[in-house]
Design a protein around this motif. Structure first.
Motif, PDB file in Angstrom:
ATOM      1  N   THR A 150      -9.894   7.347   6.656  1.00  0.00           N
ATOM      2  CA  THR A 150      -8.484   7.540   6.400  1.00  0.00           C
ATOM      3  C   THR A 150      -7.670   6.972   7.553  1.00  0.00           C
ATOM      4  OG1 THR A 150      -8.994   9.553   5.196  1.00  0.00           O
ATOM      5  CG2 THR A 150      -6.715   9.243   5.902  1.00  0.00           C
ATOM      6  N   VAL A 151      -6.691   6.135   7.232  1.00  0.00           N
ATOM      7  CA  VAL A 151      -5.876   5.489   8.258  1.00  0.00           C
ATOM      8  C   VAL A 151      -4.684   6.363   8.588  1.00  0.00           C
ATOM      9  CG1 VAL A 151      -4.563   3.441   8.833  1.00  0.00           C
ATOM     10  CG2 VAL A 151      -6.597   3.252   7.410  1.00  0.00           C
ATOM     11  N   ASP A 152      -4.475   6.598   9.854  1.00  0.00           N
ATOM     12  CA  ASP A 152      -3.311   7.365  10.282  1.00  0.00           C
ATOM     13  C   ASP A 152      -2.041   6.632   9.889  1.00  0.00           C
ATOM     14  OD1 ASP A 152      -1.119   8.129  12.284  1.00  0.00           O
ATOM     15  OD2 ASP A 152      -2.655   9.662  12.623  1.00  0.00           O
ATOM     16  N   PRO A 153      -1.023   7.337   9.333  1.00  0.00           N
ATOM     17  CA  PRO A 153       0.201   6.664   8.914  1.00  0.00           C
ATOM     18  C   PRO A 153       0.852   5.869  10.024  1.00  0.00           C
ATOM     19  CG  PRO A 153       0.139   8.912   8.069  1.00  0.00           C
ATOM     20  CD  PRO A 153      -1.007   8.780   9.005  1.00  0.00           C
ATOM     21  N   ASP A 154       0.742   6.350  11.250  1.00  0.00           N
ATOM     22  CA  ASP A 154       1.370   5.623  12.359  1.00  0.00           C
ATOM     23  C   ASP A 154       0.700   4.293  12.615  1.00  0.00           C
ATOM     24  OD1 ASP A 154       3.136   7.690  12.703  1.00  0.00           O
ATOM     25  OD2 ASP A 154       1.900   8.712  14.217  1.00  0.00           O
ATOM     26  N   GLU A 155      -0.592   4.190  12.220  1.00  0.00           N
ATOM     27  CA  GLU A 155      -1.295   2.934  12.458  1.00  0.00           C
ATOM     28  C   GLU A 155      -0.863   1.852  11.482  1.00  0.00           C
ATOM     29  OE1 GLU A 155      -5.401   3.742  12.282  1.00  0.00           O
ATOM     30  OE2 GLU A 155      -5.432   5.005  14.057  1.00  0.00           O
ATOM     31  N   GLY A 156      -0.178   2.251  10.394  1.00  0.00           N
ATOM     32  CA  GLY A 156       0.236   1.275   9.406  1.00  0.00           C
ATOM     33  C   GLY A 156       1.239   0.287   9.931  1.00  0.00           C
ATOM     34  N   SER A 157       1.912   0.601  11.024  1.00  0.00           N
ATOM     35  CA  SER A 157       2.902  -0.306  11.583  1.00  0.00           C
ATOM     36  C   SER A 157       2.347  -1.149  12.702  1.00  0.00           C
ATOM     37  CB  SER A 157       4.102   0.511  12.100  1.00  0.00           C
ATOM     38  OG  SER A 157       3.665   1.421  13.103  1.00  0.00           O
ATOM     39  N   SER A 158       1.040  -1.071  12.944  1.00  0.00           N
ATOM     40  CA  SER A 158       0.450  -1.843  14.025  1.00  0.00           C
ATOM     41  C   SER A 158       0.436  -3.314  13.685  1.00  0.00           C
ATOM     42  CB  SER A 158      -0.978  -1.348  14.302  1.00  0.00           C
ATOM     43  OG  SER A 158      -1.805  -1.676  13.220  1.00  0.00           O
ATOM     44  N   ASP A 159       0.133  -4.135  14.674  1.00  0.00           N
ATOM     45  CA  ASP A 159       0.141  -5.583  14.488  1.00  0.00           C
ATOM     46  C   ASP A 159      -1.010  -6.063  13.626  1.00  0.00           C
ATOM     47  OD1 ASP A 159       2.387  -5.787  16.013  1.00  0.00           O
ATOM     48  OD2 ASP A 159       1.312  -6.205  17.890  1.00  0.00           O
ATOM     49  N   THR A 160      -2.035  -5.217  13.440  1.00  0.00           N
ATOM     50  CA  THR A 160      -3.197  -5.675  12.685  1.00  0.00           C
ATOM     51  C   THR A 160      -3.063  -5.451  11.204  1.00  0.00           C
ATOM     52  OG1 THR A 160      -4.300  -3.552  12.964  1.00  0.00           O
ATOM     53  CG2 THR A 160      -4.713  -5.234  14.646  1.00  0.00           C
ATOM     54  N   THR A 161      -1.990  -4.789  10.736  1.00  0.00           N
ATOM     55  CA  THR A 161      -1.790  -4.586   9.314  1.00  0.00           C
ATOM     56  C   THR A 161      -0.565  -5.340   8.868  1.00  0.00           C
ATOM     57  OG1 THR A 161      -0.482  -2.603   9.684  1.00  0.00           O
ATOM     58  CG2 THR A 161      -2.835  -2.286   9.427  1.00  0.00           C
ATOM     59  N   THR A 162      -0.443  -5.519   7.555  1.00  0.00           N
ATOM     60  CA  THR A 162       0.617  -6.363   7.036  1.00  0.00           C
ATOM     61  C   THR A 162       1.469  -5.675   5.993  1.00  0.00           C
ATOM     62  OG1 THR A 162      -0.870  -7.180   5.333  1.00  0.00           O
ATOM     63  CG2 THR A 162      -0.792  -8.426   7.385  1.00  0.00           C
ATOM     64  N   ALA A 163       1.298  -4.356   5.814  1.00  0.00           N
ATOM     65  CA  ALA A 163       2.013  -3.675   4.749  1.00  0.00           C
ATOM     66  C   ALA A 163       3.520  -3.774   4.912  1.00  0.00           C
ATOM     67  CB  ALA A 163       1.581  -2.214   4.691  1.00  0.00           C
ATOM     68  N   SER A 164       3.994  -3.826   6.149  1.00  0.00           N
ATOM     69  CA  SER A 164       5.435  -3.847   6.371  1.00  0.00           C
ATOM     70  C   SER A 164       6.008  -5.246   6.485  1.00  0.00           C
ATOM     71  CB  SER A 164       5.762  -3.052   7.646  1.00  0.00           C
ATOM     72  OG  SER A 164       5.143  -3.667   8.756  1.00  0.00           O
ATOM     73  N   THR A 165       5.165  -6.271   6.403  1.00  0.00           N
ATOM     74  CA  THR A 165       5.657  -7.635   6.511  1.00  0.00           C
ATOM     75  C   THR A 165       6.451  -7.999   5.262  1.00  0.00           C
ATOM     76  OG1 THR A 165       3.716  -8.208   7.803  1.00  0.00           O
ATOM     77  CG2 THR A 165       4.984 -10.019   6.883  1.00  0.00           C
ATOM     78  N   ALA A 166       7.689  -8.454   5.461  1.00  0.00           N
ATOM     79  CA  ALA A 166       8.571  -8.748   4.328  1.00  0.00           C
ATOM     80  C   ALA A 166       8.335 -10.166   3.830  1.00  0.00           C
ATOM     81  CB  ALA A 166      10.018  -8.564   4.750  1.00  0.00           C
ATOM     82  N   PHE A 167       8.444 -10.348   2.511  1.00  0.00           N
ATOM     83  CA  PHE A 167       8.415 -11.679   1.924  1.00  0.00           C
ATOM     84  C   PHE A 167       9.166 -11.627   0.602  1.00  0.00           C
ATOM     85  CE2 PHE A 167       4.773  -9.554   0.093  1.00  0.00           C
ATOM     86  CZ  PHE A 167       4.733  -9.993  -1.218  1.00  0.00           C
ATOM     87  N   ASP A 168       9.580 -12.784   0.141  1.00  0.00           N
ATOM     88  CA  ASP A 168      10.341 -12.882  -1.101  1.00  0.00           C
ATOM     89  C   ASP A 168       9.347 -12.875  -2.261  1.00  0.00           C
ATOM     90  OD1 ASP A 168      11.794 -13.704  -3.354  1.00  0.00           O
ATOM     91  OD2 ASP A 168      13.192 -14.885  -2.136  1.00  0.00           O
ATOM     92  N   ALA A 169       9.235 -11.727  -2.957  1.00  0.00           N
ATOM     93  CA  ALA A 169       8.228 -11.577  -4.012  1.00  0.00           C
ATOM     94  C   ALA A 169       8.453 -12.562  -5.147  1.00  0.00           C
ATOM     95  CB  ALA A 169       8.237 -10.141  -4.528  1.00  0.00           C
ATOM     96  N   GLU A 170       9.705 -12.751  -5.563  1.00  0.00           N
ATOM     97  CA  GLU A 170       9.979 -13.654  -6.670  1.00  0.00           C
ATOM     98  C   GLU A 170       9.637 -15.090  -6.308  1.00  0.00           C
ATOM     99  OE1 GLU A 170      13.571 -14.797  -9.801  1.00  0.00           O
ATOM    100  OE2 GLU A 170      13.878 -13.271  -8.273  1.00  0.00           O
ATOM    101  N   ALA A 171      10.018 -15.491  -5.095  1.00  0.00           N
ATOM    102  CA  ALA A 171       9.694 -16.848  -4.649  1.00  0.00           C
ATOM    103  C   ALA A 171       8.180 -17.055  -4.565  1.00  0.00           C
ATOM    104  CB  ALA A 171      10.338 -17.112  -3.293  1.00  0.00           C
TER     105      ALA A 171
END
Length: 535
Positions: free
Chosen positions: A232-253
């Motif tokens: 189980t991944v700690d929620p605080d680890e989700g913002s680390s540099d090794t994950t990409t969940a928070s990286t924004a991109f244009d979904a439609e594009a």
């Protein structure tokens, strides 16, 4: 005899040479046309009827074709079902190709006024052939292949493909009985339009299994597949540099860019080398939330290009926010299109395909395909099997499924000319993914270690299985020794992922022939994709 045939042909002109204005008015004529189509599919001349035939009847046969295709798809697919728009387009495209072939036959037979009648009977024959010939013959070929009769399966598949040509030959001779040579030439041209064109045109199934893996299931899969104890991944680890969940991109594009990105990747594929066994590699990284899958897929590309002679013959499909503008997505549609393109590029009877899939898996044997917020469908064993049904058919395949419960994919994918490797048993999780991992245990053992020691995929698997077993034993012993909450923790059995293999003498002989073409190459060290490939 000539007069009798001429009389039949004139009757055909009367029956099929008039127009029908609307689809509703044509509905009563459908049964007669469908019976004529069945007769044509069984090498019998269509009966001459007194009904008129026009565009409305042809539209009616298209509806019947669509319904028949849906029923066949439902019979071949595990419920719950979902209808794919791409499959509808495939049926419509086939209908239009049949219309073009009918126009050509009408011109060659000097029966231009009978185009709609000819097209209606030919399309009805297409439906009949699909139901009474191609479907049962296809099932027979799959059965034979799965039971080790590769040659018989190939003959069955060839017979199914040739059947339509003989339907056209008999039909062409009935339209214009000017001699076998004229009928043969007409049939060849009509076959090139209505059947051979599918060797390079993309196809999509009408029916797929409704996805059952949802977001919550995907998260649960991540927990199961981490390190064998508590991933189980700690929620605080989700913002680390090794994950990409928070990286924004244009979904439609990103979605609109897919055709161009995939076309560009496929255009770079090198053609096969005549007389040499070439290896073509497709890597598929399904889950964007952890770098481990991207790392593994891109390492597959680097390893097989540098050490196994597959440079220019590798395609990577991956879901990762950092590569949405540079790499085609790992989706079922892109996988199907990629495999179809590889089949057209390689020598399907000589070369070898290596398909490497890495992602999370669920206990009902669904692979997680995720790039939030894009609505990507999950993939099951039948989906991969369908994607591998390319035209032309690829004979020699190595399929690696690196995911929890991946042993559940063996039965759907194995045959006499295919090697299937999985990172776990059908009822076991695999280990080594998660936010803290750069590569999975199986990926590290099989790719980074074993394949840098040997060029034999079978030997590499055996080495990897031993390594994974040792690592899992050590990890779980350490975890139990550190446990202070359960006095009986040390008595719990150690669970292993138990990687699986299904192989045959035929595929191993083909791989041996491929290995003989390789030149000695140094080991390729593993480097995470975010750090860049080694020089």
């Amino acid at each position: 005899m000539v007069r009798r045939r001429a009389h039949v042909d004139n009757g055909a002109r009367r029956a099929y040479g008039r127009s029908s204005p609307t689809f509703p008015a044509a509905v009563p004529r459908l049964p007669a046309i469908l019976i004529d189509g069945l007769r044509a599919a069984l090498f019998r001349h269509p009966r001459v009827a007194s009904t008129t035939v026009g565009a409305g009847v042809f539209v009616g046969v298209i509806v019947v074709y669509l319904l028949a295709s849906i029923l066949i798809g439902m019979a071949d697919t595990t419920p719950p079902w979902m209808l794919l728009p791409g499959g509808v387009l495939t049926v419509l495209c086939d209908s239009m190709l049949t219309l073009i072939a009918a126009w050509l036959l009408a011109v060659l037979a000097a029966r231009r006024e009978a185009v709609w009648g000819i097209a209606s009977v030919l399309l009805a024959a297409t439906v009949a052939t699909a139901v009474v010939v191609h479907w049962p013959v296809g099932e027979l070929a799959v059965y034979l292949a799965r039971h080790g009769h590769g040659a018989l399966a190939l003959l069955a598949e060839l017979a199914g493909r040739c059947w339509w040509f003989f339907v056209l030959l008999v039909f062409s001779h009935w339209l214009a009985p000017r001699g076998l040579g004229h009928a043969l030439g007409s049939a060849v041209l009509a076959y090139a339009i209505s059947a051979a064109s599918w060797w390079w045109l993309p196809q999509s199934p009408l029916i797929r299994t409704m996805p059952t893996v949802q977001a919550d299931a995907g998260e649960a899969g991540r927990g199961d597949a981490g390190n064998g104890v508590d991933a189980t991944v700690d929620p605080d680890e989700g913002s680390s540099d090794t994950t990409t969940a928070s990286t924004a991109f244009d979904a439609e594009a990103a979605m609109y860019a897919q055709p161009a990105l995939l076309d560009a990747a496929l255009a770079k594929l090198k053609p096969q080398t005549p007389g040499k066994v070439d290896l073509y590699v497709v890597a598929f990284a399904g889950d964007a939330q952890e770098d481990v899958f991207r790392n593994e897929a891109e390492y597959v590309e680097t390893l097989f290009a540098r050490r196994f002679g597959a440079e220019g013959r590798t395609v990577v499909l991956e879901n990762h926010a950092a590569t949405v503008t540079t790499r085609p997505l790992a989706s079922w549609t892109n996988l199907q299109r990629t495999l179809a393109a590889v089949a057209r590029t390689m020598d399907p009877a000589e070369d070898v395909l290596l398909l490497y899939i890495t992602t999370h898996g669920s206990d009902d044997h669904q692979l997680l395909v995720d790039l939030d917020p894009l609505p990507l469908n999950q993939i099951g064993p039948e989906d991969i099997a369908d994607a591998l049904k390319t035209t032309p058919a690829m004979r020699w395949k190595v399929i690696v499924v690196n995911a929890c419960y991946s042993g559940g994919y063996i039965d759907a994918l194995r045959d006499d000319s295919t090697m299937v490797l999985t990172s776990a048993r059908a009822d076991r999780t695999s280990f080594g993914c998660g936010a803290d991992s750069d590569i999975t245990y199986f990926g590290k053992a099989f790719l980074a270690e074993a394949l840098n020691r040997t060029t034999s995929l079978r030997e590499a698997f055996d080495l990897a299985r031993a390594s994974v077993d040792a690592w899992e034993t050590a990890d779980q012993k350490d975890a139990k020794a550190a446990s202070k909450d359960d006095a009986d923790a040390g008595a719990e059995p150690i669970l292993h992922s138990e990687p699986q293999i299904a192989t045959s003498a035929s595929i191993e002989a083909r791989l041996a022939a491929w290995r003989r073409t390789l030149h000695e190459a140094p080991a390729v060290p593993f480097t995470p994709a975010s750090e860049g490939a080694p020089p």
